[in-house]
Write a protein that holds these residues in place. Structure first.
Motif, PDB file in Angstrom:
ATOM      1  N   ILE B  17      61.264  56.873 -19.276  1.00 42.04           N
ATOM      2  CA  ILE B  17      62.398  57.884 -19.664  1.00 42.04           C
ATOM      3  C   ILE B  17      63.436  58.006 -18.491  1.00 42.04           C
ATOM      4  CG2 ILE B  17      61.100  59.901 -18.409  1.00 42.04           C
ATOM      5  CD1 ILE B  17      62.410  60.138 -21.947  1.00 42.04           C
ATOM      6  N   VAL B  18      63.241  57.695 -17.051  1.00 36.89           N
ATOM      7  CA  VAL B  18      64.082  58.016 -16.209  1.00 36.89           C
ATOM      8  C   VAL B  18      64.805  56.602 -16.075  1.00 36.89           C
ATOM      9  CG1 VAL B  18      64.482  58.390 -13.761  1.00 36.89           C
ATOM     10  CG2 VAL B  18      62.596  59.468 -15.144  1.00 36.89           C
ATOM     11  N   LEU B  19      63.996  55.571 -15.956  1.00 35.47           N
ATOM     12  CA  LEU B  19      64.754  54.289 -15.595  1.00 35.47           C
ATOM     13  C   LEU B  19      65.298  53.408 -16.534  1.00 35.47           C
ATOM     14  CD1 LEU B  19      62.168  53.215 -12.427  1.00 35.47           C
ATOM     15  CD2 LEU B  19      64.495  54.355 -12.370  1.00 35.47           C
ATOM     16  N   GLY B  24      66.626  62.663 -17.123  1.00 40.10           N
ATOM     17  CA  GLY B  24      66.070  63.574 -15.980  1.00 40.10           C
ATOM     18  C   GLY B  24      66.434  63.056 -14.656  1.00 40.10           C
ATOM     19  N   LEU B  25      67.620  62.584 -14.591  1.00 44.75           N
ATOM     20  CA  LEU B  25      68.100  61.854 -13.171  1.00 44.75           C
ATOM     21  C   LEU B  25      68.179  63.237 -12.259  1.00 44.75           C
ATOM     22  CD1 LEU B  25      70.307  59.116 -14.344  1.00 44.75           C
ATOM     23  CD2 LEU B  25      68.369  59.007 -13.340  1.00 44.75           C
ATOM     24  N   VAL B  48      54.996  70.923 -19.523  1.00 43.57           N
ATOM     25  CA  VAL B  48      55.981  71.382 -20.332  1.00 43.57           C
ATOM     26  C   VAL B  48      56.193  70.493 -21.656  1.00 43.57           C
ATOM     27  CG1 VAL B  48      58.230  72.511 -20.348  1.00 43.57           C
ATOM     28  CG2 VAL B  48      56.663  73.082 -18.842  1.00 43.57           C
ATOM     29  N   ILE B  49      56.697  69.086 -21.300  1.00 46.57           N
ATOM     30  CA  ILE B  49      57.071  68.233 -22.215  1.00 46.57           C
ATOM     31  C   ILE B  49      55.968  68.284 -23.399  1.00 46.57           C
ATOM     32  CG2 ILE B  49      57.454  65.655 -22.541  1.00 46.57           C
ATOM     33  CD1 ILE B  49      59.033  65.452 -20.044  1.00 46.57           C
ATOM     34  N   CYS B 114      66.857  67.502 -18.830  1.00 46.17           N
ATOM     35  CA  CYS B 114      67.318  66.928 -20.280  1.00 46.17           C
ATOM     36  C   CYS B 114      66.226  65.966 -20.507  1.00 46.17           C
ATOM     37  CB  CYS B 114      68.631  66.239 -20.013  1.00 46.17           C
ATOM     38  SG  CYS B 114      68.550  64.916 -18.854  1.00 46.17           S
ATOM     39  N   ALA B 115      65.127  65.331 -19.760  1.00 48.32           N
ATOM     40  CA  ALA B 115      64.186  64.655 -20.392  1.00 48.32           C
ATOM     41  C   ALA B 115      63.311  65.247 -21.330  1.00 48.32           C
ATOM     42  CB  ALA B 115      63.337  64.087 -19.027  1.00 48.32           C
TER      43      ALA B 115
END
Lengths: 168, 195
Positions: B17-19, B24-25, B48-49, B114-115
């Motif tokens: 999700i990040v890379l 979620g940056l 939470v997700i 935002c992730a």
């Protein structure tokens, strides 16, 4: 010489996380402290423009915590308090991972047994509830051991504040 | 079972999700100066997700889809995420007030991460069933936590390294993040994931 540092009798192998807090009231032998940064965005230079702080910033009273006043702290004094690093990890595991794992297992079991999304969803909700009960038991144990309570480390200077995460 | 495993490995490593998706940056750069804060943030975000994925799936299935209200998806999901954060805050407080003082610090940051919204929208876009939605959300957030901890470890070492004054701090952090993203591209060879 008598020392006022509560960390002297602790094993050196346990790393401690430090944070600043201000004494807001003293009642008998207990001092009530308020952490200096109420939220992680408290230290951000853009916090004035960000809406997150206004949503959560008004709940500072929920985070004041008691500390045994063995060193004669007075209202308004800044102190450095600490919590063990491994306690934070254990608290995170208990509060978040235990309910999640039970929820996932219950959802997978519901889906495998009936093949229905509805039952799996119901299983997930029930699993989350059960997981939270287990987390509560685990948290109670950690709390009784005193691992979760912050400890007084030393007094901090009131003036010439240089401990800014943006400094340097 | 193999599909589920592939979906999870794909979400953790291949389509991280990040890379890989670059979501979620903000928290990736902001909360990774120490491993402990990265772990705390990672765990809270994982919770939470996953919880909001359950709520989002239920809303999509029983409200948005039957009444043809797909255009309200984004705003509805934001509401669910805010509710999930409030729920998490209330439940941690109930589990242990002391623990809440310790961990509650990360929760406000998740509302604007935002992730969380990204995972829910990706779930709907992929038309996952309930279990796949749940597993995808859990695996994506495990991927998020993994990268947070890895990057925090690297930054802790960087703080002690002899970096020139011009590059010290965020610049070298961004370069390291780029190298980490390149390293994660290597995982694209092991699985095609769910897509």
């Amino acid at each position: 010489m008598e020392h006022d540092d509560a960390s002297y009798d602790e094993p050196a192998s346990r790393t401690m996380l430090e944070g600043f807090a201000r004494v807001v009231s003293v009642k008998g032998s207990t001092a009530w402290l308020e952490p200096e940064m109420m939220s992680a965005c408290g230290g951000c230079k853009s916090s004035g423009l960000c809406g997150t702080k206004s949503i959560f910033g008004s709940r500072s009273d929920a985070r004041t915590f008691p500390l045994e006043n063995t060193v004669g702290l007075t209202v308004g004094e800044r102190v450095v308090v600490g919590t063990y690093e491994d306690s934070l990890l254990q608290a995170s595991l208990a509060a978040y991972l235990v309910p999640l794992v039970v929820m996932l297992v219950a959802a997978v079991a519901g889906q495998m047994m009936t093949g229905s999304d509805g039952v799996a969803a119901l299983g997930a909700v029930v699993g989350l509830g059960v997981g939270m009960l287990l987390a509560r038991v685990r948290a109670g144990r950690l709390s009784r051991r005193g691992d979760l309570s912050p400890r007084f480390l030393r007094r901090a200077y009131n003036e010439g504040l240089v401990e800014d995460c943006h400094a340097g | 079972m193999q599909d589920m495993l592939l979906l999870m490995v794909g979400a953790i490593l291949v389509n991280n999700i990040v890379l890989a998706r670059f979501l979620g940056l903000c928290s990736f750069m902001g909360v990774t100066t120490k491993i402990d804060t990265a772990i705390g943030m990672g765990m809270a975000t994982t919770f939470v997700i996953t919880v909001s994925a359950v709520g989002d799936w239920a809303l999509e299935k029983f409200l948005l889809e039957p009444y043809d209200l797909a255009y309200l998806r984004t705003i509805t999901f934001i509401l669910v995420i805010a509710a999930a954060v409030q729920f998490t805050e209330a439940s941690v407080k109930k589990i242990s007030p002391v623990m809440f003082r310790m961990l509650g610090v990360y929760l406000p940051l998740i509302t604007t991460n935002c992730a969380v919204l990204g995972v829910s929208l990706l779930n709907m876009e992929s038309k996952h069933g309930f279990l796949n939605s749940l597993l995808f959300a859990f695996a994506s957030s495990v991927g998020y936590s993994l990268v947070m901890v890895l990057f925090a470890g690297l930054r802790e070492r960087l703080a002690l390294a002899d970096v020139s004054r011009l590059m010290a701090g965020p610049p070298i952090g961004f370069i390291t993040a780029g190298l980490l993203a390149l390293a994660f591209m290597g995982f694209s060879g092991i699985s095609t994931g769910s897509h």
